[in-house]
Design a protein around this motif. Structure first.
Motif, PDB file in Angstrom:
ATOM      1  N   TYR A 206      52.571  69.720  28.357  1.00 40.65           N
ATOM      2  CA  TYR A 206      53.233  70.753  29.154  1.00 40.65           C
ATOM      3  C   TYR A 206      52.247  71.848  29.547  1.00 40.65           C
ATOM      4  CZ  TYR A 206      56.322  74.533  30.541  1.00 40.65           C
ATOM      5  OH  TYR A 206      56.918  75.548  31.246  1.00 40.65           O
ATOM      6  N   PHE A 260      65.018  79.659  31.788  1.00 40.67           N
ATOM      7  CA  PHE A 260      65.084  78.203  31.605  1.00 40.67           C
ATOM      8  C   PHE A 260      65.938  77.856  30.392  1.00 40.67           C
ATOM      9  CE2 PHE A 260      63.785  74.002  30.441  1.00 40.67           C
ATOM     10  CZ  PHE A 260      63.384  73.384  31.617  1.00 40.67           C
ATOM     11  N   PRO A 268      61.345  74.896  28.190  1.00 45.07           N
ATOM     12  CA  PRO A 268      60.793  73.948  29.173  1.00 45.07           C
ATOM     13  C   PRO A 268      59.853  72.928  28.552  1.00 45.07           C
ATOM     14  CG  PRO A 268      59.917  76.176  29.507  1.00 45.07           C
ATOM     15  CD  PRO A 268      61.042  76.300  28.551  1.00 45.07           C
ATOM     16  N   TYR A 272      60.353  68.865  28.627  1.00 42.53           N
ATOM     17  CA  TYR A 272      59.242  68.107  29.204  1.00 42.53           C
ATOM     18  C   TYR A 272      58.800  66.987  28.265  1.00 42.53           C
ATOM     19  CZ  TYR A 272      54.710  66.881  31.162  1.00 42.53           C
ATOM     20  OH  TYR A 272      53.651  66.176  31.682  1.00 42.53           O
TER      21      TYR A 272
END
Length: 961
Positions: A206, A260, A268, A272
């Motif tokens: 990420y 998010f 996130p 991911y």
């Protein structure tokens, strides 16, 4: 494409905390811009790009509506769009300023082999992608007072610009795919790259999505960023992303991770990780399907990493020419021997025997890949500009290549050259032609070339002896040609042409120009054609959802697959023995492989599209046919639309701090830029105001400015009471200057002429104002020579002559500045020499004074006797002559040792100082109304003289109209 280019600039100015990446944009203001205007856009274009700009302008309002429906926001005011073609390269950028939002489109269309080559039209993809940026990033914050405060920031940006770059680029790519039904999300290259990375365990983490230090690293934010966002839509619903943007701009003032988490219930990076696991699982399933369909991978010839261009086998079949580059070496065109290197094999065997004789238990090194091919010749870049697209001449001794060459006015065009391999001599064939590649005819007299200009790519016939050229097939706005391969019999040429949003192979008769489309009438793109023989073409094909190499008979017989691989096959080339050479994609670059003559497997059904995003995903649910809006006739650009950006400048050094605030103003193409600011400092530091404007609507560029500024060294701490009042001065006046510059591949030349009219006085001694007039002529230049790979020798120089009248006395002043630098990848070094002399009768105010700060309120030409050195006090060396020798390292972070002398008849003591300095130059960004700027921060330590053993920290931020 490079986009939303403000992160580094905003960080530099320290005015806002933006995370939008800087995209260096070169300013090339045309002399004859024109403008289309719609209710929400002003489209400025160069005259030769009118047809391309008109097509874009007619659809911009429809694009705006479609993007707004999807993103959930439309910017209500007008946006400037600049259409240009500075470097014969495809690109685009969006600039999300809350006060002066803008876009820039580079009209040259991309090749079908690039990850942006899949489109119904290059202008359409740019319009959707770049406006999606603005609709996304200009969404205003609902936090109280955020908009008024944001407007008064130097670069006023909205809250969404503070998200990672993979979010902004990935989301614009999502919209690009959804609204056009083409673009990167609907290409075969995006899933091939993602699939290959997953199968090799090399998907970026990420935190690496925005990194650029790996192969295709800069593309990850587009390719994987868009796939990840699409995956989120599949998992959480089609409207989830607009909800995320609403959360990011909420009254609560959430940052991106918080918004998010609130939207998806997880961070996130957590989601991911799940996305990556699913992609890897899907990639394995697709790999199994490709294997069941039957592989045709031939044998590995060369294991390579990083970038590889299209290879070309010599007529003798014993050599291959290819462009190679790595992340640390721009490489060049290399000629490699295809014969076994028996001498190297013997050397290795002898070395192994000796090593094992000394240590029988030592290991034999594993060699999973073929030995590196022996290099017999290399054609290196010229001043950083690489050669490309090698094609052997029939004699096997010369190679046609192309290279981008500066035009002198800041633009560049690609031209055709002939390289004699043995002697190394290079002959230029065309000038300013925009030739991207060329393939010679069997007689070696002519070549068929791909030429790009005015937003289209066409096919030309070039006479190699004279460079004369004529059009073979004219490309269209959405029907460009890509590639050119002359048939073995010399009567036809194969190319690929855009047609209804796909690339189709075509064969053109060289005598009549008659064109024939080959291949099935399906929706698949086929490109990079080459001749297997006079009756068969090989093409790269996306028909299966992967990228394979198909064999297409000209007679219309059965199509077969000559090459099938797990990743992507590219750039087919046929040797004289009929073997097929091609490039094989892997996670770190491209390998060179070869298949036997006639290798073939059956055409397979398309890959399972449920394996998203490991295979091509064709999504036409929202694909738009953008309506055409009638346009008024274009008008002259004139001075362009006026825009303003707030500005701050300042210095902090040995002689105190100076701070000024104001505005910079101008038009979006950079025809005119100006500054207006005022400020001052304490303890006698510079005070004043400046109003300046530079007009580039014709050449040379003209600068006009008015100024008032004073400097009072008698009030500096430590100087009071020592007679320094005689050096105090206040200057008022105006300056007019004309500047012209030309830039070549290795050379640069500039000249500047001007004069100033005004007054000077000494406010401390209450003397009457006296007229001060001057004129000046400045000539500068540079020469860069490539000495070794990635190493160059650069020589820069500048000479200035100034004359005039001050305090009722005439004066003349001459200064010279020369620098020679050796630049290397690990850092270079340079020697710089500066010196000057003033005539004997000149007044004291026109003598040289070394040290202190140059006035930010006046053009340096008006006070050319002030030799700035921020780490030293004013007047540390002075007189009618001065000299300064500097030994320094090169690069943004430099370390230096200065030797400084000054005096009248004789020089005084040589002063020595050492220091380190970080320097960052910001190019002029006209679409944002931002002038060129320079930021410096450093530290100086004096080794002798009046300030011996003193250490001074200094900083400076300055601008130039």
């Amino acid at each position: 494409m490079r986009h939303t280019a403000l992160r580094a600039l905003a960080a530099l100015i320290l005015a806002c905390a933006s995370n939008v990446p800087l995209a260096a944009q070169v300013e090339v203001p045309s002399l004859k811009y024109r403008t289309f205007e719609t209710p929400h856009f002003r489209i400025h274009y160069e005259p030769e790009l009118e047809a391309w700009a008109r097509q874009v302008a007619e659809r911009m309002e429809s694009v705006r509506t479609a993007v707004a429906d999807r993103v959930g926001y439309a910017y209500p005011h007008k946006i400037d769009l600049v259409v240009e073609d500075p470097f014969n390269q495809p690109n685009g950028s969006a600039w999300p300023s809350l006060t002066t939002p803008a876009m820039r489109f580079w009209a040259t269309p991309p090749s079908p082999t690039s990850n942006i080559g899949n489109s119904r039209g290059w202008g359409e993809i740019l319009a959707v992608h770049e406006y999606a940026h603005l609709a996304h990033l200009l969404r205003p914050s609902r936090k109280p007072l955020s908009l008024p405060l944001g407007i008064f920031s130097i670069v006023p940006l909205g809250p969404i610009t503070r998200v990672p770059a993979w979010v902004t680029e990935g989301y614009a790519t999502v919209i690009e795919g959804e609204l056009t039904g083409s673009g990167r999300p609907n290409s075969a290259l995006r899933p091939a790259i993602i699939r290959t990375l997953a199968l090799e365990g090399y998907l970026p983490a990420y935190g690496q999505l925005d990194a650029t230090g790996r192969f295709n690293g800069g593309a990850m934010r587009y390719l994987i960023g868009s796939a990840y966002l699409e995956w989120l839509q599949v998992q959480y619903g089609d409207t989830v992303l607009p909800r995320l943007w609403r959360g990011t701009t909420a009254r609560a003032g959430r940052n991106f991770p918080a918004a998010f988490n609130a939207t998806f219930g997880d961070a996130p990076d957590v989601l991911y990780g799940r996305f990556s696991a699913q992609v890897t699982e899907q990639a394995a399933a697709v790999r199994d399907q490709i294997r069941r369909n039957g592989l045709a991978q031939g044998s590995l010839v060369q294991k390579w990493s990083w970038a590889v261009g299209s290879p070309d086998v010599a007529p003798d079949g014993e050599r291959i020419a290819v462009r190679r580059a790595t992340n640390t070496d721009p490489g060049g065109i290399v000629v490699l021997s295809l014969k076994p290197d028996t001498a190297a094999q013997r050397r290795d065997s002898t070395a192994l025997a000796k090593r094992l004789a000394k240590d029988p238990e030592d290991i034999v090194f594993a060699q999973p890949y073929p030995r590196a091919l022996k290099r017999s010749a290399i054609l290196r870049p010229v001043n950083g500009s690489p050669y490309d697209a090698p094609r052997w001449m029939p004699d096997g001794e010369r190679i046609l290549v192309t290279r981008s060459v500066p035009l002198g006015d800041g633009r560049a065009r690609s031209d055709l050259f002939e390289w004699q391999v043995k002697s190394g001599r290079v002959r230029r064939i065309t000038k300013g032609a925009g030739i991207q590649l060329a393939d010679p005819t069997p007689d070696g007299q002519r070549a068929v070339a791909q030429q790009c200009g005015a937003g289209v790519c066409s096919l030309l016939i070039v006479e190699l002896a004279s460079g004369a050229r004529r059009v073979l097939k004219q490309g269209g706005l959405d029907a460009s040609y890509a590639g050119a391969r002359v048939s073995p019999d010399g009567r036809r040429v194969a190319s690929a042409r855009q047609q209804n949003g796909r690339w189709v192979p075509v064969v053109i008769d060289l005598a009549t120009g008659e064109e024939r489309v080959l291949g099935p009438a399906d929706a698949a793109s086929r490109f990079s054609p080459t001749w297997e023989n006079d009756s068969t073409l090989l093409v790269a094909s996306e028909a299966s959802g992967a990228i394979e190499i198909e064999r297409i008979p000209l007679s219309g017989g059965t199509i077969t697959v000559a090459v099938r691989t797990l990743g992507a096959a590219a750039s087919p080339e046929v040797g004289p023995d009929g073997r097929i050479w091609w490039l094989d994609l892997h996670g770190r670059g491209w390998d060179l492989r070869v298949n036997d003559a006639g290798s073939s497997v059956a055409v397979a059904p398309p890959l399972d599209e449920a394996q998203f995003p490991a295979v091509k995903r064709v999504d036409t649910r929202r694909a738009q046919q953008f309506e055409v809006t009638p346009l008024n006739e274009p008008r002259r650009y004139g001075a362009g639309p006026f825009g303003v950006t707030f500005l701050m400048v300042g210095t902090d050094g040995q002689d105190g701090s100076v701070f000024a605030a104001g505005a910079t103003f101008g038009d979006p193409v950079g025809r005119g830029t100006g500054v207006l600011y005022a400020g001052g400092g304490l303890d006698g530091a510079w005070n004043g105001a400046r109003l300046g404007y530079t007009w580039r609507g014709f050449r040379p560029a003209i600068t006009l400015e008015g100024f008032v500024t004073d400097y009072l060294p008698s009030r500096h701490p430590g100087k009071v009471g020592f007679g320094w009042e005689v050096f105090d001065r206040r200057y008022t006046g105006a300056l007019l200057a004309a500047e012209l510059s030309r830039t070549g591949a290795r050379t640069r030349l500039s000249t500047r002429l001007g004069g100033s009219l005004g007054n000077s006085d000494n406010p401390s001694l209450i003397l009457t104002k006296r007229e001060r007039t001057l004129y000046f002529a400045e000539l500068g230049g540079g020469l860069t020579l490539d000495t070794r790979p990635r190493q160059s020798l650069a020589f820069d120089w500048k000479a200035n002559y100034t004359g005039g009248t001050a305090e009722d006395s005439d004066f003349t002043r001459t200064t010279v500045d020369a620098r020679i630098a050796m630049r290397m990848p690990q850092g270079g070094f340079a020697v710089r020499a500066r010196g000057g002399e003033v005539n004997d009768g000149a007044p004291i105010s026109e003598m040289f004074f070394v040290g202190g700060t140059a006035s930010p309120f006046v053009d340096p030409a008006a006070l050319g006797n002030r030799i700035e050195h921020l780490g030293l006090p004013f007047g540390i060396a002075s007189g009618r002559r001065f000299g300064m020798l500097t030994a320094e390292t090169t690069g943004p972070l430099r370390f230096y040792h200065d030797w400084i002398v000054g005096g009248d008849e004789e020089f005084g003591e040589t002063l020595r100082v050492v220091g380190g300095e970080f320097t960052f130059d910001v190019p002029r960004i006209s679409v944002m109304r931002i002038p060129s700027a320079n930021f410096r921060i450093g530290l100086t330590h004096s080794l002798n003289g009046p300030v011996r053993n003193e250490t001074q920290v200094y900083s400076s931020f300055s601008v130039r109209p």
